[in-house]
Design an enzyme around this catalytic site. Sequence first.
Site, PDB file in Angstrom:
ATOM      1  N   HIS A  19       0.803  -1.221   0.028  1.00  0.00           N
ATOM      2  CA  HIS A  19      -0.037  -0.180   0.024  1.00  0.00           C
ATOM      3  C   HIS A  19       0.850   1.103   0.031  1.00  0.00           C
ATOM      4  O   HIS A  19       1.580   1.505   1.103  1.00  0.00           O
ATOM      5  CB  HIS A  19      -0.716   0.044   1.169  1.00  0.00           C
ATOM      6  CG  HIS A  19      -1.697  -1.344   1.311  1.00  0.00           C
ATOM      7  ND1 HIS A  19      -3.091  -1.172   1.190  1.00  0.00           N
ATOM      8  CD2 HIS A  19      -1.559  -2.264   1.880  1.00  0.00           C
ATOM      9  CE1 HIS A  19      -3.786  -2.325   1.126  1.00  0.00           C
ATOM     10  NE2 HIS A  19      -2.690  -3.255   1.630  1.00  0.00           N
ATOM     11  N   HIS A 197      -8.180  -8.186  -0.498  1.00  0.00           N
ATOM     12  CA  HIS A 197      -7.823  -8.747   0.871  1.00  0.00           C
ATOM     13  C   HIS A 197      -8.744  -9.642   1.434  1.00  0.00           C
ATOM     14  O   HIS A 197     -10.077  -9.316   1.479  1.00  0.00           O
ATOM     15  CB  HIS A 197      -7.579  -7.797   1.883  1.00  0.00           C
ATOM     16  CG  HIS A 197      -6.644  -6.925   1.562  1.00  0.00           C
ATOM     17  ND1 HIS A 197      -6.191  -6.247   0.589  1.00  0.00           N
ATOM     18  CD2 HIS A 197      -5.454  -6.699   2.709  1.00  0.00           C
ATOM     19  CE1 HIS A 197      -4.920  -5.492   0.644  1.00  0.00           C
ATOM     20  NE2 HIS A 197      -4.608  -5.486   1.831  1.00  0.00           N
ATOM     21  N   GLU A 200      -7.295 -12.340   5.971  1.00  0.00           N
ATOM     22  CA  GLU A 200      -6.119 -11.555   6.702  1.00  0.00           C
ATOM     23  C   GLU A 200      -6.620 -12.038   8.223  1.00  0.00           C
ATOM     24  O   GLU A 200      -6.046 -12.379   9.215  1.00  0.00           O
ATOM     25  CB  GLU A 200      -6.158 -10.190   6.383  1.00  0.00           C
ATOM     26  CG  GLU A 200      -5.016  -9.523   7.116  1.00  0.00           C
ATOM     27  CD  GLU A 200      -5.035  -7.884   7.119  1.00  0.00           C
ATOM     28  OE1 GLU A 200      -5.834  -7.339   6.297  1.00  0.00           O
ATOM     29  OE2 GLU A 200      -4.008  -7.115   7.306  1.00  0.00           O
ATOM     30  N   ASP A 279       2.358  -2.527   4.731  1.00  0.00           N
ATOM     31  CA  ASP A 279       2.586  -1.296   4.838  1.00  0.00           C
ATOM     32  C   ASP A 279       4.007  -0.905   5.614  1.00  0.00           C
ATOM     33  O   ASP A 279       3.889  -0.859   7.061  1.00  0.00           O
ATOM     34  CB  ASP A 279       1.560  -0.816   5.886  1.00  0.00           C
ATOM     35  CG  ASP A 279       0.049  -1.166   5.177  1.00  0.00           C
ATOM     36  OD1 ASP A 279      -0.166  -0.121   4.367  1.00  0.00           O
ATOM     37  OD2 ASP A 279      -0.310  -2.292   5.545  1.00  0.00           O
TER      38      ASP A 279
HETATM   39  N1  ADE Z   1      -5.033  -1.000   3.991  1.00  0.00           N
HETATM   40  C1  ADE Z   1      -3.439  -0.917   4.132  1.00  0.00           C
HETATM   41  N2  ADE Z   1      -3.121  -2.040   4.913  1.00  0.00           N
HETATM   42  C2  ADE Z   1      -4.023  -2.909   5.083  1.00  0.00           C
HETATM   43  C3  ADE Z   1      -4.028  -4.369   5.454  1.00  0.00           C
HETATM   44  N3  ADE Z   1      -3.099  -4.990   5.787  1.00  0.00           N
HETATM   45  N4  ADE Z   1      -5.572  -4.903   5.465  1.00  0.00           N
HETATM   46  C4  ADE Z   1      -6.390  -4.276   5.069  1.00  0.00           C
HETATM   47  N5  ADE Z   1      -6.379  -2.922   4.593  1.00  0.00           N
HETATM   48  C5  ADE Z   1      -5.150  -2.283   4.527  1.00  0.00           C
HETATM   49 ZN    ZN Z   2      -2.721  -5.041   2.581  1.00  0.00          ZN
END
Ligand code: ADE
Ligand code: ZN
Length: 339
Positions: A19, A197, A200, A279
């Site tokens: 991201h 995503h 997670e 990130d």
């Molecule tokens: N936005 C930025 N990082 C994220 C993540 N790991 N999961 C969901 N949304 C995100």
């Molecule tokens: Zn992500």
Amino acid sequence: MSALNDLIARLPKAELHLHIEGSLEPELMMALAQRNGIELPYKTVEEIRAAYEFSNLQDFLDIYYVGMNVLQTEQDFFDLAWAYLERAHADNVRHVEIFFDPQGHTERGIAFATVIDGLTRALEQAEDRCGLTSQLIMCFLRHLSEVAAFETLEQAMGHLERIDGVGLDSSEMGHPPSKFERVFARAGELGLKRVAHAGEEGPPEYIYEALDLLQIDRVDHGNRALEDTELVQRLVDSKMALTVCPLSNLRLCGVERLEDHPLKRMLELGLLATCNSDDPAYFGGYVNDNFRRTAEAVGLTAGEIITLARNSFIGSFLPQDAIARHLAEIDAVIASELA
Ligand code: ADE
Ligand code: ZN
């Protein structure tokens, strides 16, 4: 440097889960806050870093959306992306598929064009100067409505030559992929790649929905697929790439210790897993840090590290001839290691 760390540094790789707003380092955040006269809830870089204590995804997102307020101008988006691209180049990243969150900016009154112009200027410079290629994936924030996602897709219409795909991110629990079935169908009609995503924090059912309803080309994270053997087999059989992010999973408490991370198990099961930073400014490491720390924690072999590098290109949206060139480069690195 250990032999494995040397191998990690030397291997060409692609990053498929990044991201761009999550690559905003505290130093740049402070500098942009000053440049734009934005008040941050922190006084120093140390205070910013000290705030990065998360116990789940939402804790992180709350801080992540505050951090991106400093991004105001085309130059800010350029500076953000250029800083990441230079760092990625240092890690021998040859290709990157970058997520951006347009709604995180348009909701604050920043024009879609400001965001995409700044980002693409940096991406073009990286290709010219470093040979680093890229694609852009526009994510919909899943805590917002389907209507808002359609509005964002509409805003993207004038820029589709610079957008390669759509993704789905932000708060997973309570926002299943099914909420975005129609907008993903429209994106597919427009010829865009589709990723989401899934798994997670959310259950295996969300991964099934992403596959069956959103028709995704790749799963972002996918960790919780491991709870369902039939789902694992389906992902293996369809050679579906998973963009796994070990340091992110550690910092967001998806695993208690990095030693418990399932990346090695995923490879042993035959999943097309890749290793990414998500990130990096918030989770303490860029792509090579993710490789190194996970290799050490779970005991990845040289062969598994090479597989992860190969998977990063195989799972990318590059054309087949470009993938073949990158894989041949990996073979050349291996041959030179053995010589
Ligand atoms: N936005 C930025 N990082 C994220 C993540 N790991 N999961 C969901 N949304 C995100
Ligand atoms: Zn992500």
